[in-house]
Motif scaffolding. Sequence first.
Motif, PDB file in Angstrom:
ATOM      1  N   GLY A  93     -14.301  -5.083  -8.211  1.00 22.02           N
ATOM      2  CA  GLY A  93     -15.507  -5.847  -8.450  1.00 22.02           C
ATOM      3  C   GLY A  93     -15.886  -6.788  -7.326  1.00 22.02           C
ATOM      4  O   GLY A  93     -16.753  -7.621  -7.470  1.00 22.02           O
ATOM      5  N   HIS A  94     -15.188  -6.686  -6.190  1.00 24.94           N
ATOM      6  CA  HIS A  94     -15.568  -7.474  -5.021  1.00 24.94           C
ATOM      7  C   HIS A  94     -15.752  -6.528  -3.839  1.00 24.94           C
ATOM      8  O   HIS A  94     -15.640  -5.323  -3.992  1.00 24.94           O
ATOM      9  CB  HIS A  94     -14.548  -8.586  -4.721  1.00 24.94           C
ATOM     10  N   GLY A  95     -16.059  -7.025  -2.694  1.00 27.62           N
ATOM     11  CA  GLY A  95     -16.444  -6.196  -1.557  1.00 27.62           C
ATOM     12  C   GLY A  95     -15.318  -5.531  -0.800  1.00 27.62           C
ATOM     13  O   GLY A  95     -15.372  -5.435   0.428  1.00 27.62           O
ATOM     14  N   TYR A  96     -14.297  -5.060  -1.506  1.00 26.05           N
ATOM     15  CA  TYR A  96     -13.162  -4.379  -0.882  1.00 26.05           C
ATOM     16  C   TYR A  96     -12.785  -3.160  -1.708  1.00 26.05           C
ATOM     17  O   TYR A  96     -12.996  -3.128  -2.916  1.00 26.05           O
ATOM     18  CB  TYR A  96     -11.947  -5.319  -0.792  1.00 26.05           C
ATOM     19  N   GLU A  97     -12.214  -2.166  -1.032  1.00 27.84           N
ATOM     20  CA  GLU A  97     -11.637  -1.031  -1.734  1.00 27.84           C
ATOM     21  C   GLU A  97     -10.425  -0.543  -0.955  1.00 27.84           C
ATOM     22  O   GLU A  97     -10.295  -0.802   0.243  1.00 27.84           O
ATOM     23  CB  GLU A  97     -12.651   0.098  -1.939  1.00 27.84           C
ATOM     24  N   SER A  98      -9.529   0.144  -1.657  1.00 27.14           N
ATOM     25  CA  SER A  98      -8.289   0.575  -1.026  1.00 27.14           C
ATOM     26  C   SER A  98      -8.535   1.696  -0.027  1.00 27.14           C
ATOM     27  O   SER A  98      -9.527   2.419  -0.091  1.00 27.14           O
ATOM     28  CB  SER A  98      -7.268   1.002  -2.085  1.00 27.14           C
ATOM     29  N   THR A  99      -7.601   1.793   0.903  1.00 26.72           N
ATOM     30  CA  THR A  99      -7.658   2.809   1.952  1.00 26.72           C
ATOM     31  C   THR A  99      -6.247   3.196   2.351  1.00 26.72           C
ATOM     32  O   THR A  99      -5.271   2.661   1.810  1.00 26.72           O
ATOM     33  CB  THR A  99      -8.468   2.289   3.168  1.00 26.72           C
ATOM     34  N   ILE A 100      -6.110   4.097   3.280  1.00 28.06           N
ATOM     35  CA  ILE A 100      -4.805   4.537   3.763  1.00 28.06           C
ATOM     36  C   ILE A 100      -4.027   3.335   4.300  1.00 28.06           C
ATOM     37  O   ILE A 100      -4.565   2.508   5.047  1.00 28.06           O
ATOM     38  CB  ILE A 100      -4.974   5.620   4.853  1.00 28.06           C
ATOM     39  N   ILE A 101      -2.775   3.246   3.922  1.00 31.86           N
ATOM     40  CA  ILE A 101      -1.911   2.141   4.334  1.00 31.86           C
ATOM     41  C   ILE A 101      -1.839   2.074   5.856  1.00 31.86           C
ATOM     42  O   ILE A 101      -1.608   3.077   6.530  1.00 31.86           O
ATOM     43  CB  ILE A 101      -0.503   2.300   3.738  1.00 31.86           C
ATOM     44  N   GLY A 102      -2.074   0.870   6.372  1.00 29.25           N
ATOM     45  CA  GLY A 102      -2.024   0.656   7.816  1.00 29.25           C
ATOM     46  C   GLY A 102      -3.357   0.852   8.504  1.00 29.25           C
ATOM     47  O   GLY A 102      -3.482   0.590   9.701  1.00 29.25           O
ATOM     48  N   GLN A 103      -4.368   1.302   7.775  1.00 28.22           N
ATOM     49  CA  GLN A 103      -5.678   1.524   8.369  1.00 28.22           C
ATOM     50  C   GLN A 103      -6.725   0.523   7.873  1.00 28.22           C
ATOM     51  O   GLN A 103      -7.890   0.616   8.213  1.00 28.22           O
ATOM     52  CB  GLN A 103      -6.146   2.960   8.100  1.00 28.22           C
ATOM     53  N   VAL A 123      -4.950  13.921  -1.773  1.00 33.77           N
ATOM     54  CA  VAL A 123      -3.581  14.388  -1.501  1.00 33.77           C
ATOM     55  C   VAL A 123      -3.221  14.158  -0.033  1.00 33.77           C
ATOM     56  O   VAL A 123      -2.119  13.710   0.284  1.00 33.77           O
ATOM     57  CB  VAL A 123      -3.403  15.872  -1.902  1.00 33.77           C
ATOM     58  N   GLU A 124      -4.162  14.425   0.866  1.00 35.41           N
ATOM     59  CA  GLU A 124      -3.910  14.167   2.286  1.00 35.41           C
ATOM     60  C   GLU A 124      -3.691  12.673   2.536  1.00 35.41           C
ATOM     61  O   GLU A 124      -2.833  12.294   3.339  1.00 35.41           O
ATOM     62  CB  GLU A 124      -5.063  14.688   3.131  1.00 35.41           C
ATOM     63  N   CYS A 125      -4.445  11.832   1.848  1.00 35.06           N
ATOM     64  CA  CYS A 125      -4.271  10.381   1.988  1.00 35.06           C
ATOM     65  C   CYS A 125      -2.874   9.953   1.536  1.00 35.06           C
ATOM     66  O   CYS A 125      -2.205   9.160   2.205  1.00 35.06           O
ATOM     67  CB  CYS A 125      -5.324   9.629   1.181  1.00 35.06           C
ATOM     68  N   VAL A 126      -2.426  10.491   0.409  1.00 35.74           N
ATOM     69  CA  VAL A 126      -1.099  10.151  -0.112  1.00 35.74           C
ATOM     70  C   VAL A 126      -0.011  10.596   0.867  1.00 35.74           C
ATOM     71  O   VAL A 126       0.965   9.870   1.091  1.00 35.74           O
ATOM     72  CB  VAL A 126      -0.885  10.783  -1.506  1.00 35.74           C
ATOM     73  N   ILE A 127      -0.185  11.753   1.462  1.00 40.16           N
ATOM     74  CA  ILE A 127       0.785  12.238   2.451  1.00 40.16           C
ATOM     75  C   ILE A 127       0.852  11.274   3.638  1.00 40.16           C
ATOM     76  O   ILE A 127       1.944  10.898   4.081  1.00 40.16           O
ATOM     77  CB  ILE A 127       0.435  13.678   2.900  1.00 40.16           C
ATOM     78  N   ILE A 128      -0.293  10.840   4.121  1.00 40.76           N
ATOM     79  CA  ILE A 128      -0.326   9.888   5.242  1.00 40.76           C
ATOM     80  C   ILE A 128       0.295   8.556   4.817  1.00 40.76           C
ATOM     81  O   ILE A 128       1.081   7.959   5.577  1.00 40.76           O
ATOM     82  CB  ILE A 128      -1.762   9.690   5.759  1.00 40.76           C
ATOM     83  N   ASP A 129      -0.038   8.087   3.610  1.00 42.10           N
ATOM     84  CA  ASP A 129       0.553   6.840   3.097  1.00 42.10           C
ATOM     85  C   ASP A 129       2.077   6.930   3.097  1.00 42.10           C
ATOM     86  O   ASP A 129       2.768   6.025   3.571  1.00 42.10           O
ATOM     87  CB  ASP A 129       0.073   6.551   1.664  1.00 42.10           C
ATOM     88  N   LEU A 130       2.597   8.023   2.568  1.00 37.46           N
ATOM     89  CA  LEU A 130       4.048   8.199   2.483  1.00 37.46           C
ATOM     90  C   LEU A 130       4.668   8.306   3.877  1.00 37.46           C
ATOM     91  O   LEU A 130       5.708   7.696   4.146  1.00 37.46           O
ATOM     92  CB  LEU A 130       4.384   9.435   1.647  1.00 37.46           C
ATOM     93  N   GLN A 131       4.034   9.043   4.770  1.00 36.03           N
ATOM     94  CA  GLN A 131       4.540   9.154   6.145  1.00 36.03           C
ATOM     95  C   GLN A 131       4.576   7.782   6.824  1.00 36.03           C
ATOM     96  O   GLN A 131       5.532   7.462   7.532  1.00 36.03           O
ATOM     97  CB  GLN A 131       3.681  10.121   6.963  1.00 36.03           C
ATOM     98  N   THR A 132       3.543   6.990   6.612  1.00 37.08           N
ATOM     99  CA  THR A 132       3.492   5.644   7.197  1.00 37.08           C
ATOM    100  C   THR A 132       4.627   4.790   6.654  1.00 37.08           C
ATOM    101  O   THR A 132       5.329   4.117   7.420  1.00 37.08           O
ATOM    102  CB  THR A 132       2.127   4.978   6.910  1.00 37.08           C
ATOM    103  N   MET A 133       4.808   4.810   5.351  1.00 34.89           N
ATOM    104  CA  MET A 133       5.891   4.025   4.737  1.00 34.89           C
ATOM    105  C   MET A 133       7.258   4.465   5.272  1.00 34.89           C
ATOM    106  O   MET A 133       8.092   3.620   5.593  1.00 34.89           O
ATOM    107  CB  MET A 133       5.853   4.158   3.219  1.00 34.89           C
ATOM    108  N   LYS A 134       7.477   5.752   5.396  1.00 36.27           N
ATOM    109  CA  LYS A 134       8.741   6.254   5.943  1.00 36.27           C
ATOM    110  C   LYS A 134       8.914   5.828   7.396  1.00 36.27           C
ATOM    111  O   LYS A 134      10.014   5.424   7.800  1.00 36.27           O
ATOM    112  CB  LYS A 134       8.815   7.781   5.805  1.00 36.27           C
ATOM    113  N   LYS A 135       7.847   5.919   8.184  1.00 40.58           N
ATOM    114  CA  LYS A 135       7.904   5.520   9.576  1.00 40.58           C
ATOM    115  C   LYS A 135       8.270   4.042   9.704  1.00 40.58           C
ATOM    116  O   LYS A 135       8.997   3.649  10.619  1.00 40.58           O
ATOM    117  CB  LYS A 135       6.552   5.801  10.248  1.00 40.58           C
TER     118      LYS A 135
END
Length: 161
Positions: free
Chosen positions: A102-112, A146-158
Amino acid sequence: MDGLKRFMDQFNKCGELCKSHGMKFGYHNHDFEFSTKVGDNTLFDYILKNTDPELVAQQLDTGNMAGVPGGDPLELLHKYPGRFELMHVKDEIKVAEKGEMGHGYESTIIGQGIMPMKEILKTARKTGGTSQFIIEQESYQGKDPVECVIIDLQTMKKWGY
């Protein structure tokens, strides 16, 4: 104030009941706990000061804090060391229209996004007492979820998580 105090007592009682059955009772923040004042403090401060850490686990949702005065994850991790067993790891971007909270933000790929996620995670592990990191992304900016989740997980692992 009496009603709020009774509510916190209920949280602690729920924690006792859960503990007696080998479970944990937890609370997950949203954005209103930071924008709502209780005296000179935020509602979130009130919740943390009036719940027993042994009975009520806290799950810090980083994304729900974006752009909300008083909702700085790094500040809270230092202010309440050892208090955040779990974390919803959520990065945010600024958007023209209102996002999912309800505010001017939304989630995105972790680290981006705009949040210093690497520093938040490091501080959560070192100071916040965080042992469970749950990736959460609710908006995808036209990308395949699904591609976003893969990138999120790869970032967290990295980053070592």
